[in-house]
Design a protein around this motif. Structure first.
Motif: not given
Length: 116
Positions: A9-13, A53-55
């Motif tokens: 995941d990335l920081v949700d910003d 979200r990264l894949f």
């Protein structure tokens, strides 16, 4: 050839997500990082994003190992610098182990898998 799927995941910003995307646009990454990826036996790597979200899909040589990749990364100051920079944007998945970034995904479906 081996194939791996991983998630993070990335920081949700939105600002940080745009910056992270920009770092990963062709030509914006550090050449030392690309070299370290290829030197470890990674033949191809793709990263996709939806929301925060990264894949990642990695295709590697048959003798690739995450342990050896970790050992090489730990000995490479430029990789350590890159990883520190990326932590600004990245957020471990809730079920990740201590100090684990990318988490291996389990394959649960394959369209053309032969019957056993």
């Amino acid at each position: 050839m081996k194939r791996f799927a991983l998630a993070l995941d990335l920081v949700d910003d939105p600002v940080l997500i745009r910056e992270y995307d920009e770092w990963h646009r062709k030509g914006n990454g550090w050449p030392e990082i690309t070299k370290s990826i290829m030197d470890a036996g990674i033949l191809n790597m793709e990263i996709y994003r939806t929301g925060n979200r990264l894949f990642m899909i990695m295709e590697t040589t048959d003798d690739f190992s995450f342990e050896e990749k970790s050992r090489l990364d730990a000995a490479n100051p430029k990789v350590r610098e890159w990883e520190q920079l990326m932590w600004k944007y990245q957020l471990p998945l809730p079920w990740a182990q201590q100090d684990e970034k990318w988490v291996m995904m389990d394959q649960i479906f394959k369209l053309n898998e032969p019957d056993k």
